[in-house]
Design an enzyme around this catalytic site. Sequence first.
Site, mmCIF file in Angstrom:
data_model
loop_
_atom_site.group_PDB
_atom_site.id
_atom_site.type_symbol
_atom_site.label_atom_id
_atom_site.label_comp_id
_atom_site.label_asym_id
_atom_site.label_seq_id
_atom_site.Cartn_x
_atom_site.Cartn_y
_atom_site.Cartn_z
ATOM 1 C CB ILE A 46 -12.344 -32.979 -5.674
ATOM 2 C CG1 ILE A 46 -11.952 -34.226 -4.833
ATOM 3 C CG2 ILE A 46 -13.777 -32.622 -5.571
ATOM 4 C CD1 ILE A 46 -12.060 -34.054 -3.492
ATOM 5 C CG HIS A 47 -13.147 -29.703 -11.868
ATOM 6 N ND1 HIS A 47 -12.103 -28.589 -11.943
ATOM 7 C CD2 HIS A 47 -13.746 -29.211 -12.832
ATOM 8 C CE1 HIS A 47 -12.484 -27.792 -13.024
ATOM 9 N NE2 HIS A 47 -13.716 -28.020 -13.372
ATOM 10 N N PRO A 48 -15.067 -28.935 -9.300
ATOM 11 C CG PRO A 48 -16.231 -26.811 -9.480
ATOM 12 C CD PRO A 48 -16.484 -28.402 -9.223
ATOM 13 C CB THR A 49 -11.715 -28.198 -5.143
ATOM 14 O OG1 THR A 49 -10.645 -28.673 -5.566
ATOM 15 C CG2 THR A 49 -12.789 -29.047 -4.817
ATOM 16 C CD GLU A 90 -9.652 -29.124 -9.558
ATOM 17 O OE1 GLU A 90 -9.235 -30.009 -10.529
ATOM 18 O OE2 GLU A 90 -10.556 -28.383 -9.858
#
Lengths: 128, 425
Positions: free
Chosen positions: B399-402, B405
């Site tokens: 999952i971006h932005p995390t 990820e």
Amino acid sequence: MMVQIIKDMDELKTFLKAAGSKLVVVEFSAKWCGPCQKICPLVHAMSLQYRNVMFANVDVDDSRDLAQIYHVKVIPTFQMFKKAQKVTLFSRLKRAFCCNGSGIVSKPIFEFCGADAQKLEAKIRELM
Amino acid sequence: MHQAALLGGMVQDAPHYGWALQPVPHDWATMAEAVQNHVKSLNWGHRVQLQDRKVTYFNIKASFVDAHTVCGVSKGGKETLLSAEHIIIATGGRPRYPTHIEGALEYGITSDDLFWLKESPGKTLVVGASYVALECAGFLTGLGLDTTVMIRSIPLRGFDQQMSSLVTEYMASQGTRFLRGCTPSRVQRLPDGQLQVTWEDPSSGKEDTGTFNTVLWAIGRIPETRSLNLEKAGVHTSPTSQKILVDALETTSVPHIYAIGDVAEGRPELTPTAIMAGKLLAQRLCGQSSDVMDYENVPTTVFTPLEYGCVGLSEEEAVARHGEEHVEVYHAYYKPLEFTVAERDASQCYIKMVCLRKPPQLVLGLHFLGPNAGEVTQGFALGIKCGASYAQVMRTVGIHPTCAEEVAKLRISKRSGLDPTVTGC
């Protein structure tokens, strides 16, 4: 002292007896409860404004037995008492009680949970 | 209090994002009251729950009279005798005081006291290298207090040591002082009320002293078994740890007496673990199930200023168990988005995944150092519980932005020798 501090069942019974046919509002609160601290001055103001209503406060930490007897779960909880008259006053009974050894425990006619001062005042005016 | 410290950091970052915030002072008393009120509300919640489930609550201090009888003393001194078919001991542990150090008891405090202080502890010396020591030193530094940590040997014993040194490295970069390899010998009170601590520094071979407002002992915890009179019941404890010896079903040396949580030998000292073990034990005792507590792959997080979340084996444990040639470690440094604009140093933001080398490469352990490590680790703990393999991790879309990820994006192994540092987006 417009809001009477109540410590135990004996004091509560005495207070209810002295109230006669007046509406009695008992607040169950705690020192660590934020909403209780917020609503405190508003309850005091109400006690000065509504002279035909009796106000009392029970600290659930100081009076654990009372809090247990009245099944207090949420804080603040306001329980309202009125000497039994007829039909209309038993508007909403939240919880039934069992008798303890010393006799029949007084039942509240209404229980109000949370710190919504406006709703509380509206209910007091309705029942008083 | 960790959150309070993190907010202080965010206040510092805020101007970068356009907020015209001036440096703001921190008031310990306001924070302490909020924390204390919260704890009291939790106590209330527990009492309500017990009442709801019709549990009879005796507020008394108990000890064994014999294997089936317990004597409890109330605050007023009144004694009550209770007997039961099953008895469960869950008395937990308490912080240990170094009683052999002069002045330790009279002048030092422990974590039990720290959260109940009405006034700021001021300049503090934290003695210890446990997660309690580092978490406390971490937030004290974050709140702007002069903080020193005295470590006798290694930080976070029992945890992955590479991750542990990154944790302390970050703390040092934030201003926490470290006295490595030192042991205190005495604590004295000065006329002005401050505390003077004397310690031995093996590197110089000399004694050194320092002045502090507060000395916090965080050197480990001991089980609450001393006053239980366990011998009267025939319950055996470990001669080294004093903890109660139990089997996989939480049973002690006496068939109808059980022990769960920190008081039991060999268990992770974690609250959620004890709670789950307790629930499963209750179900077994009522004949509702035969499920036994699984103590493997229990996730946890150390809430130091840069948080460290982990689940499964450390790299050292994996290598010890399987042999270095059978273990593959994937790793990466990364930069959290929230650090970029605020120009924060992300040198210690690092992840490593310890796997079996043999395909599909079962994940043995995951180690995440970065913001919100608890939230990140909780999710992956489920995957590891289900027997996730590195192959499956590679197929998991990020999952971006995390920051999380970055776990799914791990590709570089230690064995390859390639550079695991940040490269672009």
